[in-house]
Enzyme design. Structure first.
Site, mmCIF file in Angstrom:
data_model
loop_
_atom_site.group_PDB
_atom_site.id
_atom_site.type_symbol
_atom_site.label_atom_id
_atom_site.label_comp_id
_atom_site.label_asym_id
_atom_site.label_seq_id
_atom_site.Cartn_x
_atom_site.Cartn_y
_atom_site.Cartn_z
ATOM 1 N N HIS A 237 -72.947 -54.416 65.683
ATOM 2 C CA HIS A 237 -71.755 -53.615 65.981
ATOM 3 C C HIS A 237 -70.942 -54.278 67.093
ATOM 4 O O HIS A 237 -71.476 -54.615 68.148
ATOM 5 C CB HIS A 237 -72.161 -52.212 66.416
ATOM 6 C CG HIS A 237 -71.000 -51.350 66.805
ATOM 7 N ND1 HIS A 237 -70.059 -50.939 65.883
ATOM 8 C CD2 HIS A 237 -70.600 -50.850 67.995
ATOM 9 C CE1 HIS A 237 -69.148 -50.204 66.496
ATOM 10 N NE2 HIS A 237 -69.445 -50.142 67.782
ATOM 11 N N ASP A 239 -67.511 -53.777 69.295
ATOM 12 C CA ASP A 239 -66.306 -53.068 69.727
ATOM 13 C C ASP A 239 -65.185 -54.085 69.889
ATOM 14 O O ASP A 239 -65.322 -55.060 70.643
ATOM 15 C CB ASP A 239 -66.560 -52.344 71.045
ATOM 16 C CG ASP A 239 -67.518 -51.172 70.882
ATOM 17 O OD1 ASP A 239 -67.437 -50.490 69.851
ATOM 18 O OD2 ASP A 239 -68.336 -50.937 71.786
ATOM 19 N N ASP A 349 -69.622 -45.508 65.420
ATOM 20 C CA ASP A 349 -69.426 -45.257 66.847
ATOM 21 C C ASP A 349 -68.144 -44.495 67.171
ATOM 22 O O ASP A 349 -67.812 -44.333 68.335
ATOM 23 C CB ASP A 349 -69.416 -46.615 67.580
ATOM 24 C CG ASP A 349 -69.641 -46.488 69.073
ATOM 25 O OD1 ASP A 349 -70.309 -45.529 69.493
ATOM 26 O OD2 ASP A 349 -69.135 -47.340 69.824
#
Length: 637
Positions: A237, A239, A349
């Site tokens: 993951h 961001d 998320d």
């Protein structure tokens, strides 16, 4: 990270003792360094700018960069030689000609042997053999400790080491069973594991590593009888902006993918998932060769394309039009570049999900939805992990939240057992295991994959199979899913995201409005002026980028907002110019209504007042204002 406090201290100490025997330093590579505040492209490197770095060198604080050039000789008699870096930071590894060879990312991954004495193991290099001359370039970046402004980017050297293959394998044999010992609630199994671990380590302490492994082998190869099966997918993951600037995200994306592809070559059956087309677009633009490797891995099924949205966006403040655009541009990219139809929305998320989303997803061809975020609720514990989500209009999508409640699973036996324990729908006997190091990218490391290699059918834990998420959902859909949730999926843990960074929210809404107006005007005048397809797509994609779930809600660092606000201002100016180009021209003052409603309003033009009554998406001449006019009495709002 692994919660080591649940382990027996003596057994945990044994683990460190094993780890200390894996590597033996044989030689040090020559090193030169070129620090910089911002990244320097490979093609712009100047040989004369490098300086020697054969001791400890600090190359900067948070978000600082450096190029490190390495060269040296692997000893003629080296056995199982590997490259170890003493590097505090992340790095993309290049050949002297600019070929990406691999990467190292955040060092904090529980139990990974590359943490030993601060070493960072570089994935096996085909050219790194006894007697070889080697040369590498490292594009480094320091992103803090646990993403925080602590410490400095530091390089202490690059070393040729010999790896004891038996000690390396024994470390993960021991580690797997130690985690099972520490987490199982089967007391009989715990007693057996304690005994086996003690006897095995006693043989290791006497120098008999092969015998130590043989002691563990019967326990490691005892086939389990669990009916519960995890579908495991590697994930990193990332961001797109959070505790680092967006330029660093682009570098992280390449590091993450190069690590994933190298692991795919090394670990049989391993599958990695990537979810954001924007990341893939950056890799395509900046690293064409790496992108081609990615496409080949997708074609072979080793990399799964997961998300149908352009980015993993905020779903509360983005408009309905924006959410649909996320799907249009995301799905189109995956179809055109890879020939894949995205049937899943992957938002692990994001900060909550509005009740209109099921209708949007189904309308855009996405029948599956996955997140983990609702497991984070503090006040209201969300009751389900597998359920049908029914939107406000009655449309349904199938939802699965990995029961462990993370997209960064360590994938050890303790994680498998905790997931089943938390799983409200465990009777389904199936769930997702999303494992790897994430938030800052990186993905699965050696520790994740070595543990999984030993626990596919390990007695005492659920079984694990590498599998695509869409395959998992297709099978899940055929089961009896009893739970239904209607309306919004509310997240209570992230407060203030509707108000923080209000300037960003204003810019976003202004962009959404101006883009709508330009498209409406351009459509109305398509017979007269060429439609601005390219400009609109570029502007929309950047607007969608800034709707990422840490940018629009306001949870990123200040630099992200300074840079995005500057871009917003430029995009708004570009849109204003385009709007002027497409405005209709007439001899008399006119008003244009670019809304879906009839508008009746007073308008001032050059000192005079007029009344305007304009149908939806139309233009009309203004009428001179008469004092007896009362537009409000006619229903004007």
């Amino acid at each position: 990270m692994i919660e080591y406090q649940m382990m027996n201290p003596l057994l945990y100490g044994n683990l460190f003792a094993i780890r200390s025997k894996i590597y033996r330093i044989r030689a040090r590579l020559e090193a030169e360094i070129l620090p910089s505040a911002e990244p320097i492209p490979f093609d712009e490197l100047q040989n004369s700018s490098f300086s020697p770095a054969n001791g400890t060198v600090h190359y900067g604080r948070l978000h600082s960069c450096a190029w490190i050039r390495l060269k040296g000789h692997v000893p003629e008699d080296a056995v199982n030689p590997v490259l170890l870096l003493a590097l505090n930071g992340e790095a993309q590894i290049y050949s002297p000609t600019g070929e990406i060879l691999g990467a190292v990312t955040g060092v904090w991954s529980g139990g990974d042997v590359r943490r030993s004495a601060g070493w960072r193991l570089v994935d096996e290099r085909s050219e790194f053999t006894a007697g070889a001359n080697v040369s590498y370039l490292l594009d480094c970046g320091y992103n803090g400790f646990d993403f925080r402004d602590i410490g400095r980017g530091t390089f202490k050297g690059a070393f040729v080491a010999e790896r004891d293959a038996e000690a390396y394998a024994y470390y993960y044999d021991y580690f797997t069973l130690l985690l099972l010992f520490s987490s199982t609630k089967d007391h009989a199994r715990k007693r057996i594991l304690r005994c086996v671990l003690h006897v095995s380590f006693a043989r290791f302490a006497r120098g008999d590593t092969i015998g130590a492994r043989e002691t563990l082998r019967p326990t490691l190869t005892e086939e389990g009888n669990s009916e519960f099966v995890y579908s495991a997918i590697g994930h990193g993951h990332l961001d797109l902006a959070w505790m680092w600037p967006m330029r660093e995200t682009m570098r992280k994306a390449a590091r993450t993918m190069s690590i994933a592809l190298n692991h795919i070559d090394r670990y049989e059956g391993y599958k990695f998932g990537t979810s954001q087309p924007q990341q893939l677009q950056w890799i395509k633009d900046q690293h064409p060769a790496l992108y081609e490797r990615t496409k080949q891995a997708v074609e072979k099924g080793d990399v799964e394309l997961q998300g149908g949205f352009w980015v993993e966006c905020d779903c509360n403040m983005s408009s309905g039009e924006s959410l649909i655009r996320q799907a249009i541009y995301g799905k189109r990219f995956m179809q055109e570049e890879f020939g894949k139809q995205m049937r899943m929305c992957w938002l692990p998320d994001a900060f909550g999900f509005n009740g209109n989303l099921p209708q949007i997803l189904q309308g855009c061809g996405m029948e599956y939805f996955s997140t983990i975020k609702l497991t984070w609720n503090r006040i209201y514990q969300f009751p389900y992990r597998t359920f049908w989500w029914e939107g406000v209009d009655g449309t349904r999508v199938l939802v699965h939240m990995p029961p462990e409640g993370t997209y960064n699973s360590t994938a050890g036996p303790h994680a498998l057992l905790q997931g089943v324990e938390k799983y409200t729908e465990r009777a389904l006997n199936t769930a997702l295991l999303v494992f790897g190091s994430g938030d800052g990218g990186g993905g699965p490391k050696e520790s994740h994959l070595e543990l999984l290699k030993r626990e596919h059918d390990l007695a005492g834990v659920p079984r694990v199979r590498f599998e695509h998420v869409t395959t998992f959902f297709d099978r899940l859909k055929e089961k009896e899913i009893e739970h239904v949730w209607k309306g919004e999926l509310y997240l209570d843990v992230h407060q203030g995201t509707y108000t923080t960074q209000s300037e960003t929210k204003r810019h976003n809404r202004l962009m959404e409005r101006m883009l709508h107006e330009l498209e409406a005007l351009a459509a109305l005048r398509a017979d007269e002026i060429e439609y601005p397809y390219a400009e609109l797509e570029t502007l929309w994609k950047e607007t969608l980028l800034y709707q990422f779930h840490d940018i629009l809600p306001g949870s990123s660092i200040g630099r992200v907002y300074r840079e995005s606000h500057a871009r917003y201002a430029q995009m708004e100016a570009q849109l204003a110019s385009l709007l002027q180009r497409y405005l209709p021209r007439g001899r008399a003052p006119s008003a244009v209504n670019l809304s879906p409603f009839m508008r009746r309003e007073y308008v001032q033009y050059q000192e005079a007042w007029y009344t305007a009554e304009v149908s939806p998406y139309a233009a009309q001449k203004l009428k001179p204002y008469v004092e007896t006019d009362d537009l409000f009495a006619q229903g004007n709002v």
